[in-house]
Design a protein around this motif. Structure first.
Motif, mmCIF file in Angstrom:
data_model
loop_
_atom_site.group_PDB
_atom_site.id
_atom_site.type_symbol
_atom_site.label_atom_id
_atom_site.label_comp_id
_atom_site.label_asym_id
_atom_site.label_seq_id
_atom_site.Cartn_x
_atom_site.Cartn_y
_atom_site.Cartn_z
ATOM 1 N N LEU A 210 -32.073 -34.131 -36.866
ATOM 2 C CA LEU A 210 -30.736 -33.572 -36.713
ATOM 3 C C LEU A 210 -29.970 -34.517 -35.789
ATOM 4 N N SER A 211 -28.815 -34.978 -36.261
ATOM 5 C CA SER A 211 -28.083 -35.994 -35.491
ATOM 6 C C SER A 211 -26.780 -35.454 -34.934
ATOM 7 N N PRO A 212 -26.787 -35.046 -33.660
ATOM 8 C CA PRO A 212 -25.530 -34.584 -33.062
ATOM 9 C C PRO A 212 -24.606 -35.768 -32.772
ATOM 10 N N GLY A 213 -23.313 -35.496 -32.902
ATOM 11 C CA GLY A 213 -22.308 -36.419 -32.390
ATOM 12 C C GLY A 213 -22.089 -36.109 -30.918
ATOM 13 N N PRO A 214 -20.875 -36.333 -30.404
ATOM 14 C CA PRO A 214 -20.632 -36.041 -28.983
ATOM 15 C C PRO A 214 -20.748 -34.546 -28.695
ATOM 16 N N ILE A 215 -21.643 -34.214 -27.779
ATOM 17 C CA ILE A 215 -21.901 -32.800 -27.465
ATOM 18 C C ILE A 215 -21.601 -32.558 -25.987
ATOM 19 N N ALA A 216 -20.972 -31.427 -25.723
ATOM 20 C CA ALA A 216 -20.668 -31.067 -24.332
ATOM 21 C C ALA A 216 -21.940 -30.544 -23.668
ATOM 22 N N SER A 217 -22.727 -31.460 -23.148
ATOM 23 C CA SER A 217 -23.969 -31.112 -22.440
ATOM 24 C C SER A 217 -23.961 -31.937 -21.157
ATOM 25 N N PRO A 218 -24.893 -31.663 -20.246
ATOM 26 C CA PRO A 218 -24.940 -32.510 -19.042
ATOM 27 C C PRO A 218 -25.108 -33.995 -19.396
ATOM 28 N N MET A 219 -25.938 -34.294 -20.416
ATOM 29 C CA MET A 219 -26.094 -35.695 -20.817
ATOM 30 C C MET A 219 -24.770 -36.231 -21.372
ATOM 31 N N GLY A 220 -24.086 -35.399 -22.159
ATOM 32 C CA GLY A 220 -22.798 -35.805 -22.718
ATOM 33 C C GLY A 220 -21.799 -36.120 -21.615
ATOM 34 N N ALA A 221 -21.753 -35.267 -20.591
ATOM 35 C CA ALA A 221 -20.817 -35.478 -19.480
ATOM 36 C C ALA A 221 -21.172 -36.756 -18.717
ATOM 37 N N PHE A 222 -22.455 -37.000 -18.553
ATOM 38 C CA PHE A 222 -22.939 -38.207 -17.865
ATOM 39 C C PHE A 222 -22.466 -39.454 -18.613
ATOM 40 N N GLU A 223 -22.601 -39.426 -19.931
ATOM 41 C CA GLU A 223 -22.176 -40.576 -20.742
ATOM 42 C C GLU A 223 -20.650 -40.704 -20.762
ATOM 43 N N ASN A 224 -19.944 -39.562 -20.852
ATOM 44 C CA ASN A 224 -18.473 -39.599 -20.872
ATOM 45 C C ASN A 224 -17.934 -40.340 -19.659
ATOM 46 N N ALA A 225 -18.545 -40.040 -18.494
ATOM 47 C CA ALA A 225 -18.056 -40.627 -17.250
ATOM 48 C C ALA A 225 -18.249 -42.141 -17.230
ATOM 49 N N ARG A 226 -19.129 -42.647 -18.079
ATOM 50 C CA ARG A 226 -19.428 -44.078 -18.072
ATOM 51 C C ARG A 226 -18.942 -44.795 -19.322
ATOM 52 N N GLU A 232 -11.380 -42.253 -27.148
ATOM 53 C CA GLU A 232 -10.824 -42.832 -28.384
ATOM 54 C C GLU A 232 -11.536 -42.281 -29.613
ATOM 55 N N MET A 233 -12.846 -42.166 -29.477
ATOM 56 C CA MET A 233 -13.653 -41.658 -30.599
ATOM 57 C C MET A 233 -13.241 -40.221 -30.939
ATOM 58 N N LEU A 234 -13.045 -39.406 -29.909
ATOM 59 C CA LEU A 234 -12.672 -38.004 -30.146
ATOM 60 C C LEU A 234 -11.334 -37.910 -30.866
ATOM 61 N N LYS A 235 -10.401 -38.820 -30.518
ATOM 62 C CA LYS A 235 -9.077 -38.801 -31.160
ATOM 63 C C LYS A 235 -9.177 -39.112 -32.646
ATOM 64 N N LYS A 236 -10.136 -39.984 -33.008
ATOM 65 C CA LYS A 236 -10.229 -40.441 -34.406
ATOM 66 C C LYS A 236 -11.002 -39.477 -35.305
ATOM 67 N N MET A 237 -11.870 -38.659 -34.741
ATOM 68 C CA MET A 237 -12.732 -37.851 -35.611
ATOM 69 C C MET A 237 -12.004 -36.606 -36.106
ATOM 70 N N PRO A 238 -12.334 -36.134 -37.311
ATOM 71 C CA PRO A 238 -11.596 -35.019 -37.894
ATOM 72 C C PRO A 238 -11.495 -33.790 -36.988
ATOM 73 N N LEU A 239 -12.565 -33.364 -36.374
ATOM 74 C CA LEU A 239 -12.495 -32.127 -35.580
ATOM 75 C C LEU A 239 -11.972 -32.344 -34.156
ATOM 76 N N ARG A 240 -11.798 -33.572 -33.734
ATOM 77 C CA ARG A 240 -11.113 -33.952 -32.485
ATOM 78 C C ARG A 240 -11.590 -33.195 -31.245
ATOM 79 N N ARG A 241 -12.879 -32.953 -31.180
ATOM 80 C CA ARG A 241 -13.425 -32.321 -29.976
ATOM 81 C C ARG A 241 -14.925 -32.574 -29.905
ATOM 82 N N GLU A 242 -15.484 -32.342 -28.716
ATOM 83 C CA GLU A 242 -16.942 -32.376 -28.602
ATOM 84 C C GLU A 242 -17.522 -31.131 -29.264
#
Ligand SMILES: NC(=O)c1ccc[n+]([C@@H]2O[C@H](COP(=O)([O-])OP(=O)(O)OC[C@H]3O[C@@H](n4cnc5c(N)ncnc54)[C@H](OP(=O)(O)O)[C@@H]3O)[C@@H](O)[C@H]2O)c1
Length: 284
Positions: A210-226, A232-242
């Protein structure tokens, strides 16, 4: 249990067993979902994290126990195989453990995400029986280009080879970065699940990734900050959110249920349409 015996606490020995490898963000979300219909064996390498996760699950009424295991240590994984054998039969394996690109060097990422996952798959296929469903949490990163060469794919398909990391370094055209290792590790994981479908089916089981895209998790937040490219990716994807961890749990619950009884050897993208925003000829 005889008629006269009574039980206290949340033990539910009559329930099937779900093994969840990770007491982290998505692991805990999956444990809470799968724990509604299963006994839980939660697995993690960090004793404190494990104790906290199991304690919190038990306090909320789940039948949960913990097992310490470092998936990069063959002896530790072999011991996990024995623990699962004693606690089983295993109805579900949800393998979630992984390191994200900014968490470690490329060798550690590859060793946890692909070599460790392959060790767990190898140790626990022996515990699979009729109706067992295995799910390996991979990532959208395993689909994004550039496509590895045939030589690199051949190396990725043998992650338990003793010289795996050196062969990979030699096969890659340039120095392996942590980001590249993350992407390759998840691509290798998807290929592993596909390749192992027949082996699990011989025992009556199924295996998927199972391949998640950007997920609002502690790991996701850690990566977002870096990672400035995330916005930019969120703006381009159809659902435009984590995505949320609950949305990952929804997909995981389905894939490990009997409703998915004809689904094996596939990778399910749960990515808000991220891959759909790439040109159609990018196969992943
Ligand atoms: N969050 C996202 O945006 C996202 C997107 C796509 C894919 N994913 C994938 O989803 C999975 C879970 O991510 P998450 O967000 O839940 O991250 P997380 O909270 O950091 O969970 C990762 C888990 O892996 C465990 N782990 C690491 N090395 C291990 C080892 N050697 N042995 C055993 N366990 C080990 C960690 O255990 P410790 O307690 O020891 O740290 C932790 O519980 C990962 O495979 C990740 O690649 C996440």
């Amino acid at each position: 249990m005889s008629e006269k015996e009574t039980r206290t606490g949340s033990a539910r020995p009559e329930l099937p067993l779900a093994v969840v490898v990770s007491a982290g963000g998505i692991g805990s979300a999956l444990a809470r979902r799968l724990g509604q219909r299963n006994r839980l064996l939660v697995v993690d390498k960090d004793a404190r994290a494990l104790e906290q996760a199991v304690g919190s699950l038990a306090a909320d009424g789940y039948d949960a126990t913990g097992a310490l295991c470092d998936i990069t240590d063959p002896a530790s994984v072999a011991a996990l195989g024995k623990t699962v054998g004693a606690a089983g039969p295993m109805r579900i394996l949800a393998h979630v453990a992984g390191l994200s690109p900014n968490m470690a060097d490329w060798r550690s990422i590859m060793t946890v995400n692909l070599v460790g996952a392959a060790r767990v798959a190898e140790a626990l296929v022996e515990r699979a029986g009729e109706g067992t469903a295995a799910l390996f949490v991979s990532s959208l990163a395993g689909h994004v280009p550039p496509e590895p060469s045939a030589q690199v794919l051949a190396v990725l398909d043998a992650p338990l080879a003793p010289d795996f990391l050196d062969r990979l370094a030699a096969a890659e055209p340039s120095e392996v970065t942590s980001h590249r290792a993350y992407s390759l590790s998840k691509r290798g994981l998807n290929r592993m699940c596909r390749a192992k479908a027949a082996q699990w089916a011989e025992r009556g089981g199924r295996i998927n990734s199972l391949s998640p895209g950007p997920i609002a998790s502690p790991m996701g937040a850690f990566e977002n900050a870096r990672s400035p490219i995330k916005a930019e990716m969120l703006k381009k994807m159809p659902l435009r959110r984590e995505g949320t961890m609950l949305e990952v749990a929804d997909a995981a619950e389905f894939l490990t249920s009997d409703r998915a009884s004809y689904i094996t050897g596939i990778d399910l993208l749960i990515d808000g349409g991220s891959m759909a925003s790439w040109p159609a000829d990018v196969s992943g």
